[in-house]
Write an enzyme that holds these catalytic residues in place. Structure first.
Site, PDB file in Angstrom:
ATOM      1  N   GLY A 138      10.430  50.370  88.067  1.00 45.70           N
ATOM      2  CA  GLY A 138      10.827  49.269  88.994  1.00 45.70           C
ATOM      3  C   GLY A 138      10.751  49.410  90.356  1.00 45.70           C
ATOM      4  CE1 TYR A 139      11.099  54.108  91.759  1.00 43.04           C
ATOM      5  CE2 TYR A 139       9.391  54.895  93.264  1.00 43.04           C
ATOM      6  CZ  TYR A 139      10.468  55.202  92.448  1.00 43.04           C
ATOM      7  OH  TYR A 139      11.028  56.506  92.414  1.00 43.04           O
TER       8      TYR A 139
ATOM      9  CB  SER B 177      -2.614  51.839  99.808  1.00 44.99           C
ATOM     10  OG  SER B 177      -1.927  51.863 100.913  1.00 44.99           O
TER      11      SER B 177
ATOM     12  CD  GLU C 268       3.855  57.252  90.594  1.00 40.40           C
ATOM     13  OE1 GLU C 268       4.672  57.077  91.474  1.00 40.40           O
ATOM     14  OE2 GLU C 268       2.801  56.212  90.337  1.00 40.40           O
TER      15      GLU C 268
END
Ligand SMILES: Cc1cc2nc3c(=O)[nH]c(=O)nc-3n(C[C@H](O)[C@H](O)[C@H](O)COP(=O)(O)OP(=O)(O)OC[C@H]3O[C@@H](n4cnc5c(N)ncnc54)[C@H](O)[C@@H]3O)c2cc1C
Length: 389
Positions: free
Chosen positions: A132-133, A372, A249
């Site tokens: 939940g970022y 991104s 991650e």
């Protein structure tokens, strides 16, 4: 770095290979090749059962230290495990976020109580996690998180909204970056909370994607509650924890993904050979280029991860790796459409997509999630090259 197997590596490789051959049979045999990018909904419950089977035999969390229930495998052995797993065409596991992201973060920064409470259940695949970022106004600009939490009666009470939360519909828990100091700004005053998903104060709504599935979700918090102890790191200093998790991650957890990419490229070369497009020098050139680039990406990842100064350089190098693999995989999706030709333009009778169409559509997301391309370039420019903002 020497990439040849040592005698001990060869023995370990044989152990993994034999185990997978012996166990990916019966009902599990039908799961081969299922799951993965754009296919996370595929046979989820069956893959969960397979994942628990792996856990019962000690094949989850293989890189975690032994004292936390892992196998304590070296980096080289983790690579071997992922290579053999992919070679066996074993289904993609359902517990990525717990095993590869939250688990290592708790091992590094959690309290002993948090480690004892959560790590065994992640390892056994009894509890699944989501991240939940992102929020509607806090994606690339994560420091703009507005979801807030306050202490009330020995619990954190959470209000706000997260978005793009992958696999929340299957998750038991969510790790939430929330503002716990009213009036604080940017990365100050945030806390990293562990919150049970299945409660009245949380609503999960699926978002339909280009591929037709709804793997990610909006998550609404209306007076959602979690225990006061379930904050990782100090309250108000959650930004540091959130960044540490992002390091995981973009780090070791991508090793398995490289092998999956190789499998996709090999399968695409096979399609080209079968449908004759391999005779087109432009297609052949692009396939060869993809092959070489993938090799370079894999070697670069290994170099970064085995760097003795990894802790210092890792997070920045991870941006280079993310930029490389995200762009590579999106280009593979485009190449798949070139190889498929006119056939690739037509969906099945029920609007079903084949694996290449799904790859093409889903891989648009690869240059967005996990930060991104533009954000990675900003990090490389300012933190590696030292250019002005
Ligand atoms: C498939 C998928 C799964 C996801 N899963 C999760 C999840 O489980 N949990 C979670 O928390 N999030 C998840 N995300 C969200 C993901 O992290 C965000 O989409 C991403 O960080 C971008 O944020 P945004 O979508 O708000 O876009 P924005 O931040 O609004 O960006 C829009 C565009 O502007 C560009 N841009 C923004 N800021 C700058 C800048 N400073 N300089 C240059 N360009 C800029 C971006 O590159 C992008 O092209 C997922 C996303 C996808 C696509």
């Amino acid at each position: 770095m020497d990439l040849t197997d040592t005698p001990a590596d060869r023995e370990f490789r044989a152990e993994v290979r034999t185990w997978l051959e012996d166990h990916l049979v019966g009902d599990f045999a039908g799961l081969k090749g299922l799951g993965g990018s754009g296919k996370d909904l595929e046979a989820h419950d069956e893959r969960l059962a397979w994942n628990r089977h792996l856990a019962r035999h000690g094949w989850t969390c293989v890189g975690w230290p032994v004292e936390h229930g892992g196998r304590g495998l070296s980096l080289g052995q983790q690579v071997i495990f992922h290579e053999e797993y992919a070679r066996a065409d074993a289904p993609v596991r359902v517990n990525h976020l717990g095993e590869e992201l939250l688990g290592p973060t708790l091992i590094a920064l959690g309290t002993p109580q948090q480690q004892q409470r959560f790590l065994p259940r992640i390892r056994a695949v009894e509890e699944l996690w989501c991240q939940g970022y992102s929020e509607p106004d806090a994606g690339s600009d994560l420091a703009n998180v507005q979801t807030r939490a306050r202490l009330e009666g020995g619990e954190w009470v959470i209000d706000g909204q997260k978005v793009w939360t992958s696999l929340a519909q299957f998750s038991d828990w969510i790790f939430v970056l929330a503002r716990t100091e009213p009036g604080s700004e940017r990365h100050h005053g945030l806390s990293f909370l562990l919150v049970p998903v299945r409660q009245e104060g949380i609503e999960v709504r699926g978002i339909e994607q280009l591929t037709g599935g709804a793997e990610f979700n909006e998550v609404f918090f209306t007076g959602a509650r979690t225990d006061v102890d379930l904050v990782v790191g100090e309250p108000g200093r959650g930004w540091q924890v959130a960044m540490a998790l992002l390091g995981f991650e973009r780090g070791v957890s991508t090793l398995g993904q490289q092998v999956g990419f190789r499998r996709e490229l090999d399968a695409l070369v096979e399609v080209a050979r079968t449908n004759g497009t391999y005779d087109d020098p432009i297609v052949r050139d692009r396939l060869a280029r993809a092959d070489v680039e993938l090799e370079v990406i894999g070697l670069n990842a290994l170099r970064t991860l085995s760097d003795p100064a990894g802790a210092e350089h890792g997070p920045r190098q991870a941006s280079v790796a993310k930029l490389l693999w995200g762009t590579w995989h999106r280009t593979l999706g485009e190449l798949a459409m070139l190889v498929r030709g006119a056939d690739g333009l037509v969906a099945g009778p029920d609007g079903d997509l084949d694996e290449w169409q799904r790859l093409f559509l889903f891989s648009r997301a690869d240059t967005i999630y996990g930060g991104s391309d533009e954000i990675q370039r900003n990090i490389i420019a300012t933190r590696i090259l030292g250019l002005p903002r």
